[in-house]
Each structure stands twice: as structure tokens, then as C-alpha cells.
Design an enzyme around this catalytic site. Structure first.
Site, PDB file in Angstrom:
ATOM      1  N   TYR A 159      -1.904   7.378   7.922  1.00  0.00           N
ATOM      2  CA  TYR A 159      -1.608   8.043   9.198  1.00  0.00           C
ATOM      3  C   TYR A 159      -2.117   7.181  10.340  1.00  0.00           C
ATOM      4  CZ  TYR A 159      -2.133  11.190  13.176  1.00  0.00           C
ATOM      5  OH  TYR A 159      -2.068  11.747  14.436  1.00  0.00           O
ATOM      6  N   GLY A 196       0.797  -1.226   0.000  1.00  0.00           N
ATOM      7  CA  GLY A 196       0.000   0.000   0.000  1.00  0.00           C
ATOM      8  C   GLY A 196       0.823   1.267   0.000  1.00  0.00           C
ATOM      9  N   CYS A 201      -3.645   6.501   1.480  1.00  0.00           N
ATOM     10  CA  CYS A 201      -3.573   5.272   0.691  1.00  0.00           C
ATOM     11  C   CYS A 201      -3.486   5.567  -0.803  1.00  0.00           C
ATOM     12  CB  CYS A 201      -4.743   4.354   1.006  1.00  0.00           C
ATOM     13  SG  CYS A 201      -4.861   3.931   2.760  1.00  0.00           S
ATOM     14  N   SER A 241      -8.273   1.606   7.269  1.00  0.00           N
ATOM     15  CA  SER A 241      -7.213   1.456   6.279  1.00  0.00           C
ATOM     16  C   SER A 241      -6.502   0.126   6.500  1.00  0.00           C
ATOM     17  CB  SER A 241      -6.212   2.614   6.392  1.00  0.00           C
ATOM     18  OG  SER A 241      -6.858   3.865   6.265  1.00  0.00           O
TER      19      SER A 241
END
Length: 216
Positions: free
Chosen positions: A74, A70, A166, A135
Site C-alpha cells: 500500500y 514482490g 508483501c 517496503s
């Protein structure tokens, strides 16, 4: 063989990353699988083949080049992260099945709170009305997984504006706090998430370690 769950609290990203690598390199076919639940101090993490152009203005927040798949994301306090350290072959899992199971575990968790969430085939993670709430990034080495999935619960989302999350330009972000009131207890949320993930992936029963248990 039991599945061990370690609630590790707030831990530096680099320490946990190295601990996951160490665990994966030392494990044997008899090593029990583990799930680590953790939060990190503010940090941007860049995937193995991440494009630096997606780091728009990191400022004083450190950037760590890591070994997951990826792009950049954060991590910060108020985000609940689940790291599955699993022997994929022993559990009859492909990488695709693990990704789907992690996403589905979040979708099912949110459904329990009346929130409709979806996964996207073109961009891993979980989304609510187009905004990203979880994420995902994994690494598989020696047939075993580490890294995992991060759920935004009650955090400062503004650092996401300093990146293309991402690799998605102008991707809106959201969190559980904005979608449900009152916010569920963090421990309850963690237990519900783990229980749901075990059902989704067909994992063995989870055995929770004490809060002060640290990874070896």
C-alpha cells in the site's frame, strides 16, 4: 557525473510509474542517475508475480498491477518513497547489493533517531521489533533500476489491514511517528536519507533539483 535528486511531492502512482519506465527506456550510458522522492495518493500495487489472494478487501482503493518484484503493498500520503533510477553496471552494483544498500540506508537513518531496525533475509524490507516500517520492490531493465523503497513516516496505516503486506499474513506495520517524538522535519529526513544512501552505495554527490522539477 552528478546524481540528480528530484523531490516530486504528491503524485499519482501511475504517472510516476510510466515516467520511470520512459526514463529507463530512453537513457543512454551518459545519462546521469536520478533519485526520485515522492508520495502517492492511496493505492495498492501488485507485483509482477503477485498472488491476488493477498488482496483481502481493497474496497474503494484502486489496485494497480505493476512491473516490480514482490507481492502487494500500500502507498498513501505520509509515506516517503525513494525511487533509485541507477545504471547498476556503471555504479558497480549487483541487484543484491542495491537491495541491501536500500535496506541499510533506512536502518542507518532510523539508528540516527535511536530506533533499532533490521532487515530480514526471508522478506525484503526493514522491520522494527517485528513490525514492518519500510517496503521494497525493484525492477531492473537494460541494466538499470527503477521502483524502490517506501518508508512509513506519518500516515494512515489501516489500509495495510486490507492486504497481506508483501505476502506476509497478519504482518504488523509501524511508522516513524509511532517511534520518535517530535517527528523530524520531512525535508530534513529526505536529505538525511539521500546522503546516507549515497554513502552506503558509493554513489556520486547528490545534486538536488527544485521542488517543481518534474520527470522527463
Amino acid at each position: 557525473m552528478n546524481l540528480l535528486v528530484r523531490p516530486l511531492g504528491l503524485q499519482p502512482y501511475g504517472d510516476i510509474w510510466q515516467a520511470m519506465r520512459y526514463f529507463t527506456d530512453r537513457r543512454t550510458p551518459q545519462t546521469p542517475d536520478e533519485l526520485w522522492l515522492v508520495e502517492h495518493p492511496p493505492v495498492f500495487t501488485q507485483g509482477l508475480n503477485g498472488d491476488p489472494a493477498h488482496l483481502l478487501a481493497p474496497g474503494s482503493i484502486p489496485v494497480v498491477q505493476t512491473d516490480r518484484g514482490g507481492q502487494v503493498t500500500y502507498h498513501g500520503p505520509g509515506q516517503l518513497i525513494l525511487y533509485p533510477l541507477l545504471d547498476l553496471k556503471r555504479n558497480g552494483l549487483t541487484v543484491r547489493a542495491l537491495v541491501h544498500g536500500l535496506e541499510q540506508s533506512v536502518i542507518n537513518l532510523l539508528k540516527g533517531y535511536g530506533i533499532e531496525a533490521v532487515a530480514r533475509p526471508d522478506a525484503p524490507g526493514v522491520y522494527v521489533a517485528g513490525a514492518k516500517i519500510a517496503s521494497l520492490g525493484l525492477k531492473v531493465r537494460r541494466g538499470c533500476s527503477y521502483h524502490g523503497i517506501a518508508l512509513n513516516v506519518d500516515m494512515d496505516l489501516s489500509p495495510f489491514e486490507r492486504i497481506n503486506p508483501c505476502g506476509l499474513q497478519s504482518q504488523p506495520m509501524t511508522q516513524l511517528k509511532a517511534l520518535v517524538a517530535p517527528l523530524p522535519d520531512r525535508d530534513l529526513l529526505a536529505h538525511q536519507w539521500v546522503d546516507g544512501l549515497c554513502r552506503t552505495l558509493g554513489l556520486p554527490p547528490a545534486h538536488w533539483m527544485t521542488d517543481d522539477a518534474e520527470p522527463t
